[in-house]
Design a protein around this motif. Sequence first.
Motif, PDB file in Angstrom:
ATOM      1  N   GLY A 130      10.080  37.418  50.320  1.00  0.00           N
ATOM      2  CA  GLY A 130      11.228  38.050  49.679  1.00  0.00           C
ATOM      3  C   GLY A 130      12.420  38.182  50.603  1.00  0.00           C
ATOM      4  N   ALA A 131      12.175  38.567  51.877  1.00  0.00           N
ATOM      5  CA  ALA A 131      13.267  38.691  52.838  1.00  0.00           C
ATOM      6  C   ALA A 131      13.867  37.323  53.162  1.00  0.00           C
ATOM      7  CB  ALA A 131      12.770  39.371  54.110  1.00  0.00           C
ATOM      8  N   THR A 132      13.010  36.318  53.300  1.00  0.00           N
ATOM      9  CA  THR A 132      13.487  34.962  53.590  1.00  0.00           C
ATOM     10  C   THR A 132      14.368  34.448  52.461  1.00  0.00           C
ATOM     11  OG1 THR A 132      11.500  34.494  54.897  1.00  0.00           O
ATOM     12  CG2 THR A 132      12.772  32.608  54.132  1.00  0.00           C
ATOM     13  N   LEU A 133      13.920  34.635  51.239  1.00  0.00           N
ATOM     14  CA  LEU A 133      14.699  34.164  50.098  1.00  0.00           C
ATOM     15  C   LEU A 133      16.052  34.869  50.025  1.00  0.00           C
ATOM     16  CD1 LEU A 133      14.857  32.389  47.572  1.00  0.00           C
ATOM     17  CD2 LEU A 133      13.736  34.234  46.294  1.00  0.00           C
ATOM     18  N   ALA A 134      16.082  36.158  50.320  1.00  0.00           N
ATOM     19  CA  ALA A 134      17.349  36.897  50.302  1.00  0.00           C
ATOM     20  C   ALA A 134      18.341  36.293  51.286  1.00  0.00           C
ATOM     21  CB  ALA A 134      17.103  38.369  50.641  1.00  0.00           C
ATOM     22  N   GLY A 135      17.875  35.998  52.501  1.00  0.00           N
ATOM     23  CA  GLY A 135      18.750  35.399  53.487  1.00  0.00           C
ATOM     24  C   GLY A 135      19.211  34.012  53.090  1.00  0.00           C
ATOM     25  N   ILE A 136      18.310  33.253  52.500  1.00  0.00           N
ATOM     26  CA  ILE A 136      18.640  31.889  52.080  1.00  0.00           C
ATOM     27  C   ILE A 136      19.680  31.894  50.960  1.00  0.00           C
ATOM     28  CG2 ILE A 136      17.708  29.872  50.873  1.00  0.00           C
ATOM     29  CD1 ILE A 136      17.208  29.818  53.862  1.00  0.00           C
ATOM     30  N   PHE A 137      19.577  32.833  50.031  1.00  0.00           N
ATOM     31  CA  PHE A 137      20.563  32.912  48.947  1.00  0.00           C
ATOM     32  C   PHE A 137      21.989  32.937  49.514  1.00  0.00           C
ATOM     33  CE2 PHE A 137      17.510  35.005  45.709  1.00  0.00           C
ATOM     34  CZ  PHE A 137      17.329  33.810  45.046  1.00  0.00           C
ATOM     35  N   ASN A 138      22.218  33.783  50.512  1.00  0.00           N
ATOM     36  CA  ASN A 138      23.567  33.891  51.070  1.00  0.00           C
ATOM     37  C   ASN A 138      23.898  32.734  52.000  1.00  0.00           C
ATOM     38  OD1 ASN A 138      24.453  36.150  49.689  1.00  0.00           O
ATOM     39  ND2 ASN A 138      23.681  37.586  51.223  1.00  0.00           N
ATOM     40  N   ALA A 139      22.906  32.199  52.690  1.00  0.00           N
ATOM     41  CA  ALA A 139      23.153  31.032  53.536  1.00  0.00           C
ATOM     42  C   ALA A 139      23.585  29.834  52.688  1.00  0.00           C
ATOM     43  CB  ALA A 139      21.907  30.691  54.343  1.00  0.00           C
ATOM     44  N   LEU A 140      22.985  29.692  51.525  1.00  0.00           N
ATOM     45  CA  LEU A 140      23.379  28.613  50.613  1.00  0.00           C
ATOM     46  C   LEU A 140      24.828  28.790  50.169  1.00  0.00           C
ATOM     47  CD1 LEU A 140      20.204  28.279  48.321  1.00  0.00           C
ATOM     48  CD2 LEU A 140      20.901  26.757  50.178  1.00  0.00           C
TER      49      LEU A 140
END
Length: 448
Positions: free
Chosen positions: A177-187
């Motif tokens: 969940g934390a990884t996906l949150a960071g990836i959302f904004n990195a994208l």
Amino acid sequence: METEGGEGPSRGQIYSQMAIGYSKRYRGKIQTIPKVPIRELGDFSIWYTPGVAAVSMEIAKNSDLSYEMTWKWNSAAIITDGTRVLGLGNIGPYGAMPVMEGKALIFKYLGGVDAVPIPINVHERDEIVRVVKALEPAFGGINLEDIESPKCFYLLEKLSNEMNIPVWHDDQLGTAGATLAGIFNALKLTGRTPEKSKVVFVGSGAANIATVKLFRAAGFDLKNIIMVDSKGILHPEREDIDQLMKNNPWKYELAIETNSERRRGGIPEAMEGADILIAASTPGPGTIKGEWISKMEKRAIVFALANPVPEIWPDEAKRHGAEIVATGRSDFPNQINNSLVFPGVFRGALDSRTRKINEPMIIEASMELARFAEEKGINPDYIIPTMQEWEVFPRVAAAIASKAVEEGLARIRLSKEDFYIHAKEIIGKNRELIEKLISLGYIEDIKR
């Protein structure tokens, strides 16, 4: 402080010495204190016998009343068999106890949840299932912790399907969940979309396998994902594929469904042309080399999540072309920390009395974390909230609870705003309580 060059005193050694000293001094991190008034022995006529018999009879007629009349509404069990504790490996349930106590502190301080550490001297997976299921009358949720792979996959699936309270494995779901949150904004910052992004996962343990599955649910295409373990790139023709099918069907499934190019080799071959690297593998530095990052696509996204030392130092990754770098450490920007996830998740799960926590709910929590950071103003060094921004936890709780309502899993149906107000009040009061106990001297403070 530990430095990229490895010079200077180790922060980890200093904290280790402090932890041993203070553990001997405090003799444990948590305790039980009353929440009802007791001024004289006569009060026990209400809280215990004879008055308590009437409460027991009411609950015996309707077990759901245990949420209304006991602590079940706000409680979680932290279960471990001690087979994969931090980076220490299989140190057993006794060795795991201090870690579980620390987890209980985080539950209380960031989520307002009354969590109880329960290391168990049981290791066979179906026996663990029996033990955990037997605890259901006592707790509102179950947090599985530090259990070896692939046993942890079996336990999470079976217990989630067979229990009527939420079951969570933080090493899988919290990290994902934390990884996906960071990836959302990195994208967003690099102008990419989930559907077209090429992602490489280095490390194929519990965290990355769960993250790949969550990415799939969030719109990433498995055909564009490559996974690497200690033996190289996963693909259907690997020599050990039959062994994987027998011993680790969760990893086998991804070996079959990912890597549509049928690429072979190791980490450098996997990384060539990738948009995103997510490493949760052997601590570095040097596990990931700078020249491999230079062969990724421009504006590359690199998550090097090993602790205590990331697979590659952030500065080196950026020198070789990475635009955004995240680690698992608090002394670098963009810490990917599952403690951003589980306190709010459990707060929301308990407040909604959800029967389970599913993938759409975790994605909603990840999106709420990403939104919080975006509202503050995202940039390459800030793609996810920090642990100090405690306002994010009631927001995650409200996101989880409202999504549970939407998914038809909640037994309490409120608006997202009402869930948020409730969660903020509980978390705020618990933080105030801890601060008050310290200020009054009932919890002895430490010198920093």
